[in-house]
Design a protein around this motif. Structure first.
Motif, PDB file in Angstrom:
ATOM      1  N   GLY A   9       4.611   3.699   2.036  1.00  0.00           N
ATOM      2  CA  GLY A   9       5.315   4.613   3.029  1.00  0.00           C
ATOM      3  C   GLY A   9       6.575   4.735   2.662  1.00  0.00           C
ATOM      4  N   PRO A  10       7.164   5.987   3.084  1.00  0.00           N
ATOM      5  CA  PRO A  10       8.616   6.260   2.851  1.00  0.00           C
ATOM      6  C   PRO A  10       9.636   5.278   3.014  1.00  0.00           C
ATOM      7  CG  PRO A  10       7.370   8.117   4.157  1.00  0.00           C
ATOM      8  CD  PRO A  10       6.483   6.865   3.976  1.00  0.00           C
ATOM      9  N   ASN A  11      10.587   5.526   2.587  1.00  0.00           N
ATOM     10  CA  ASN A  11      11.789   4.410   2.834  1.00  0.00           C
ATOM     11  C   ASN A  11      11.940   4.409   4.590  1.00  0.00           C
ATOM     12  OD1 ASN A  11      13.284   5.935   0.214  1.00  0.00           O
ATOM     13  ND2 ASN A  11      13.035   3.757   0.416  1.00  0.00           N
ATOM     14  N   GLY A  12      12.173   3.484   4.981  1.00  0.00           N
ATOM     15  CA  GLY A  12      12.564   3.151   6.332  1.00  0.00           C
ATOM     16  C   GLY A  12      11.315   3.102   7.281  1.00  0.00           C
ATOM     17  N   SER A  13       9.952   3.314   6.746  1.00  0.00           N
ATOM     18  CA  SER A  13       8.739   3.162   7.415  1.00  0.00           C
ATOM     19  C   SER A  13       8.524   1.877   8.032  1.00  0.00           C
ATOM     20  CB  SER A  13       7.769   3.849   6.760  1.00  0.00           C
ATOM     21  OG  SER A  13       7.393   3.145   5.567  1.00  0.00           O
ATOM     22  N   GLY A  14       9.046   0.936   7.578  1.00  0.00           N
ATOM     23  CA  GLY A  14       8.709  -0.520   8.301  1.00  0.00           C
ATOM     24  C   GLY A  14       8.033  -1.327   7.441  1.00  0.00           C
TER      25      GLY A  14
END
Ligand SMILES: Nc1ncnc2c1ncn2[C@@H]1O[C@H](COP(=O)(O)OP(=O)(O)OP(=O)(O)O)[C@@H](O)[C@H]1O
Ligand SMILES: [Mg+2]
Length: 257
Positions: free
Chosen positions: A37-42
């Motif tokens: 998942g992209p950066n900051g997606s959890g």
């Protein structure tokens, strides 16, 4: 058969930020699943919850059929939930082998007191642990670094030591948070071989967070994709790579390689 890891409706909020917005995820026993998942997606937040480093607001986490309680990482480690960190957490001024042995001490109940007393029983256990630690360092490919201070090792080797330390907990569930970060191509390839070989162990389940899709495809048959704290796709590496929502989530980012 109970799954190795079952996550249901997991919600984690940080003030106004909802890092996980109701995540359901299962890792079957013996399975290696990748989480991308992209950066900051959890992704790290999820790993932090499963390893009980963090707590969560809603939902449940079950490992081998038993619930995990948040903010009790020592208890989680004793239950065989081991992890590595996105940001390295080794004891830099201890030797490599000591870093691995510390993990064994934590889970096997050899406290500081018996160390001070230097009881024969302790010394025998210590020798056995040293042997086991050495075998783990050999397994991950850094045996020649055993007596070096961890802080003096090249970055890629330190990441491998972290994996050896996680394996020292004799985990049934191994969580790897971007293990290839900062590694060059040949190190990443070797790491993929190592993670694949760990995945051959039918008693060990692995959840690995990684951006490098080549790495992901070579270690995991199943991939879960997070975006903004929600699962947007699940499937084989080839399937998720072509998934329109995944392409949209990664649009304009260079992260998926
Ligand atoms: N301790 C914290 N306090 C406040 N916000 C946090 C905290 N930890 C994470 N967040 C926020 O939660 C969201 C998810 O972060 P997380 O670190 O889980 O993402 P990630 O998918 O691991 O990203 P990366 O690929 O950059 O490692 C982000 O918006 C982040 O800023
Ligand atoms: Mg992260």
């Amino acid at each position: 058969m109970t799954a190795a890891l079952t996550i249901e409706g997991l919600v984690r909020r940080f003030g106004g930020v909802t890092a996980l917005a109701g995540v359901d995820l299962t890792v079957e026993r013996g399975q290696t699943r990748a989480l991308i998942g992209p950066n900051g997606s959890g992704k790290s937040t999820l790993i932090n919850c499963v390893s009980a480093v963090d707590r969560w607001d809603e939902g449940s986490i079950t490992v081998d059929g038993r619930p995990v309680q948040g903010r009790n990482s020592a208890a989680a480690a004793r239950r065989g939930i081991a992890r590595t960190f996105q940001t390295l957490r080794l004891f830099d001024d201890m030797t490599v082998i000591e870093n691995v042995m510390v993990a064994m001490h934590h889970t096997r109940g050899y406290g500081v007191l018996s160390a001070v007393a230097l009881m024969p029983r302790y010394r025998r256990a210590e020798a056995r642990m040293r042997g086991e630690a050495m075998a783990l360092l050999r397994r991950v490919g850094v045996a020649e670094d055993a007596d070096r201070e961890a802080g003096t090792l090249p970055y890629g080797h330190r990441r491998l030591v972290e994996i050896a330390r996680a394996l020292a907990l004799q985990p049934s569930l191994l969580l790897l948070d971007e293990p290839a970060a900062g590694m060059n191509d040949s190190e990443t390839k070797r790491l993929a071989e190592l993670v694949s070989s760990l995945g051959d162990d039918t008693d060990l389940s692995i959840l690995v967070v990684e951006h490098n899709m080549e790495f992901v495809a070579s270690v995991a048959a199943q991939v879960t994709v997070l975006d903004n704290g929600r699962i947007i796709a699940e499937g084989t590496p080839a399937e998720v790579r072509e998934h329109p929502d995944v392409l949209r989530a990664y649009l304009g980012s260079e992260e998926i390689v």
